[in-house]
Design a protein around this motif. Structure first.
Motif, PDB file in Angstrom:
ATOM      1  N   LEU A 194     -51.372  27.586 -10.487  1.00 54.75           N
ATOM      2  CA  LEU A 194     -51.518  26.900 -11.777  1.00 54.75           C
ATOM      3  C   LEU A 194     -50.203  26.289 -12.237  1.00 54.75           C
ATOM      4  N   LYS A 195     -49.105  26.992 -11.967  1.00 50.89           N
ATOM      5  CA  LYS A 195     -47.794  26.445 -12.337  1.00 50.89           C
ATOM      6  C   LYS A 195     -47.495  25.164 -11.549  1.00 50.89           C
ATOM      7  N   VAL A 196     -47.877  25.164 -10.270  1.00 51.49           N
ATOM      8  CA  VAL A 196     -47.680  23.960  -9.455  1.00 51.49           C
ATOM      9  C   VAL A 196     -48.506  22.800 -10.016  1.00 51.49           C
ATOM     10  N   LEU A 197     -49.783  23.104 -10.347  1.00 45.17           N
ATOM     11  CA  LEU A 197     -50.634  22.068 -10.944  1.00 45.17           C
ATOM     12  C   LEU A 197     -50.034  21.545 -12.239  1.00 45.17           C
ATOM     13  N   ASP A 198     -49.517  22.461 -13.063  1.00 41.77           N
ATOM     14  CA  ASP A 198     -48.954  22.076 -14.357  1.00 41.77           C
ATOM     15  C   ASP A 198     -47.714  21.201 -14.158  1.00 41.77           C
ATOM     16  N   GLY A 203     -49.440  15.532 -17.886  1.00 39.01           N
ATOM     17  CA  GLY A 203     -49.279  14.175 -18.399  1.00 39.01           C
ATOM     18  C   GLY A 203     -49.896  13.114 -17.532  1.00 39.01           C
ATOM     19  N   ARG A 204     -50.285  13.438 -16.307  1.00 40.24           N
ATOM     20  CA  ARG A 204     -50.885  12.460 -15.402  1.00 40.24           C
ATOM     21  C   ARG A 204     -52.407  12.510 -15.466  1.00 40.24           C
ATOM     22  N   LEU A 205     -52.938  13.631 -15.988  1.00 40.31           N
ATOM     23  CA  LEU A 205     -54.378  13.761 -16.184  1.00 40.31           C
ATOM     24  C   LEU A 205     -54.668  13.546 -17.661  1.00 40.31           C
ATOM     25  N   ASP A 206     -55.913  13.654 -18.033  1.00 40.94           N
ATOM     26  CA  ASP A 206     -56.220  13.480 -19.452  1.00 40.94           C
ATOM     27  C   ASP A 206     -55.810  14.726 -20.239  1.00 40.94           C
ATOM     28  N   ILE A 213     -55.462  23.615 -17.981  1.00 42.20           N
ATOM     29  CA  ILE A 213     -54.422  24.247 -17.148  1.00 42.20           C
ATOM     30  C   ILE A 213     -53.593  25.223 -17.979  1.00 42.20           C
ATOM     31  N   ALA A 214     -53.218  24.804 -19.183  1.00 42.88           N
ATOM     32  CA  ALA A 214     -52.429  25.684 -20.062  1.00 42.88           C
ATOM     33  C   ALA A 214     -53.216  26.939 -20.423  1.00 42.88           C
ATOM     34  N   GLY A 215     -54.513  26.753 -20.706  1.00 48.51           N
ATOM     35  CA  GLY A 215     -55.352  27.908 -21.036  1.00 48.51           C
ATOM     36  C   GLY A 215     -55.487  28.856 -19.872  1.00 48.51           C
ATOM     37  N   ALA A 216     -55.626  28.313 -18.653  1.00 48.49           N
ATOM     38  CA  ALA A 216     -55.731  29.167 -17.467  1.00 48.49           C
ATOM     39  C   ALA A 216     -54.452  29.949 -17.235  1.00 48.49           C
ATOM     40  N   LEU A 217     -53.297  29.270 -17.438  1.00 44.69           N
ATOM     41  CA  LEU A 217     -52.012  29.964 -17.298  1.00 44.69           C
ATOM     42  C   LEU A 217     -51.875  31.103 -18.311  1.00 44.69           C
ATOM     43  N   ASN A 218     -52.215  30.828 -19.551  1.00 46.69           N
ATOM     44  CA  ASN A 218     -52.136  31.867 -20.588  1.00 46.69           C
ATOM     45  C   ASN A 218     -53.043  33.049 -20.249  1.00 46.69           C
ATOM     46  N   ALA A 219     -54.235  32.739 -19.700  1.00 44.85           N
ATOM     47  CA  ALA A 219     -55.170  33.811 -19.342  1.00 44.85           C
ATOM     48  C   ALA A 219     -54.593  34.687 -18.232  1.00 44.85           C
ATOM     49  N   THR A 220     -53.928  34.065 -17.247  1.00 43.45           N
ATOM     50  CA  THR A 220     -53.332  34.861 -16.160  1.00 43.45           C
ATOM     51  C   THR A 220     -52.176  35.706 -16.686  1.00 43.45           C
ATOM     52  N   PHE A 221     -51.403  35.145 -17.636  1.00 42.76           N
ATOM     53  CA  PHE A 221     -50.301  35.941 -18.213  1.00 42.76           C
ATOM     54  C   PHE A 221     -50.848  37.158 -18.965  1.00 42.76           C
ATOM     55  N   ARG A 222     -51.914  36.935 -19.735  1.00 41.92           N
ATOM     56  CA  ARG A 222     -52.519  38.057 -20.476  1.00 41.92           C
ATOM     57  C   ARG A 222     -53.081  39.100 -19.513  1.00 41.92           C
TER      58      ARG A 222
END
Length: 394
Positions: A194-198, A203-206, A213-222
């Motif tokens: 996810l970090k690689v995707l981020d 900024g290149r996607l909508d 992506i940010a939500g998925a990262l936060n979920a993995t951190f939690r």
């Protein structure tokens, strides 16, 4: 007269009184004897009541192994009345003294007791042998035998279930450790992807893709935080106690330093009494202080957190108190909050997985203490915990 009392029943005593009354001529000595015998009647009745209240067998035998007395339960349960017989013959069908006989010890004035499994009926009995000192200097043995089969088997069942529960708890703790440890590896891999995707596509996607992506990262951190909390929980109690003489005030200072960013962000003020040196696992006490302080800061409400750590000495315990001015807890939740995954408030402004206070309870119990809370909703809470005052074993 004590010999008479121990070897005859109440009916025989009353018959003896009648025989003495028939004695002619009746002089003063006979009259005094009758009075003394009559005074023994209520005493004998009381003695008989006490003996018969015993839920077991009682018999008395003399120095030469002759049975002098047995209670009613002895007769009812054995179907025998062996008065005057040798105890080894009447009770064990032997021609000579029992190999396990304790008469010699009783003759020395000793009390002898033991438990035995009878091969005759496969039941357990508790046997107590005590000396009876006679006025003529001789010593008889009183044996009291009580059936304790139900008690012994209940203790065996309890021991078996306790051992089974301990094994089950160890298995569960080991499972929690292994599961949590193994879960982290794929989770960290997901987080890395996810970090690689981020990094590559931010900024290149909508806008919606960036949020996902940010939500998925936060979920993995939690999730990682939750797994690490479970790992910490499973380790408490499985590791060696590691108790050592520690300055609890210095440990509190370390906990405050570890929470400094949270303290600065909220404007929290933390004060404390002079805290003692105690025998603890220092890393676990640090975790305990840190969890309680972070909870107090987290649930402060709208006002700046005001926290005080106090301590008092109570008998052989140190009783600590962590008080705050936060939102408080309602009484029905006083016990629930110390259970795993129990969260009273699930709103986003109160993050957490509901493991912190469960860890606190586990740490305190691992030290042999107790933890509890007193609180009034809207007026803050005080968390109390005790630590036994162990002496330095070094």
């Amino acid at each position: 007269m004590a010999v008479v009392l121990s070897t005859i029943d109440q009916v025989e005593l009353e018959e003896l009184i009648q025989l003495v009354r028939l004695k002619e001529p009746r002089d003063d000595l006979i009259e005094r004897l009758i009075q003394e015998l009559e005074s023994l009647v209520p005493l004998k009745a009381e003695q008989t009541s006490i003996i018969e209240a015993f839920d077991g067998l009682i018999y008395v035998c003399s120095e030469n192994y002759t049975i002098e007395f047995m209670n009613r339960r002895f007769i009812e349960r054995t179907g025998r009345y062996p008065l005057g017989e040798k105890c080894y013959s009447a009770l064990h069908d032997l021609d000579s003294i029992c190999p396990w006989c304790v008469n010699q010890k009783v003759q020395r004035g000793e009390k002898v007791e033991w438990e035995v499994l009878s091969p005759k009926d496969n039941r357990y009995y508790a046997i107590v042998n005590t000396p009876i000192h006679r006025p003529d200097g001789s010593i008889s043995k009183m044996a009291m035998i009580r059936d304790i089969t139900n008690l012994v088997r209940a203790e065996e069942t309890l021991k078996s279930r306790t051992e089974e529960l301990e094994r089950s708890n160890k298995d569960l703790e080991q499972f929690a450790y292994i599961a949590a440890h193994d879960l982290r590896e794929p989770l960290l891999a997901v987080a890395a992807y996810l970090k690689v995707l981020d990094r590559r596509y931010s900024g290149r996607l909508d806008l919606e893709a960036d949020k996902l992506i940010a939500g998925a990262l936060n979920a993995t951190f939690r999730m990682d935080s939750l797994i690490q909390s479970l790992l910490a929980y499973s380790r408490i109690g499985n590791e060696a106690p590691g108790f050592q003489k520690s300055n609890s005030q210095e440990i509190l200072g370390t906990a405050i330093a570890n929470l400094q960013s949270m303290i600065d962000e909220t404007g929290a003020q933390i004060t404390h009494d002079p805290l003692p040196w105690i025998m603890v696992n220092p890393s676990q006490l640090l975790q305990l202080f840190q969890n309680l302080l972070s909870n107090a800061i987290k649930f402060a409400g709208e006002k700046p957190p005001m926290i005080h750590v106090g301590v008092t000495r109570s008998q052989d315990l140190w009783q600590y108190a962590v008080s705050d001015n936060g939102i408080g807890i309602e009484p029905p939740y006083f016990d629930r909050i110390f259970l795993l995954f129990q969260r009273i408030r699930n709103r986003p402004e109160y993050p957490g997985a509901g493991i912190g206070l469960a860890n606190c309870r586990r740490i305190v119990e691992h030290h042999g203490g107790k933890i509890w809370v007193e609180s009034t909703p809207g007026s803050g809470s005080t968390f109390y915990f005790t630590i036994p005052d162990r002496q330095d074993s070094s």
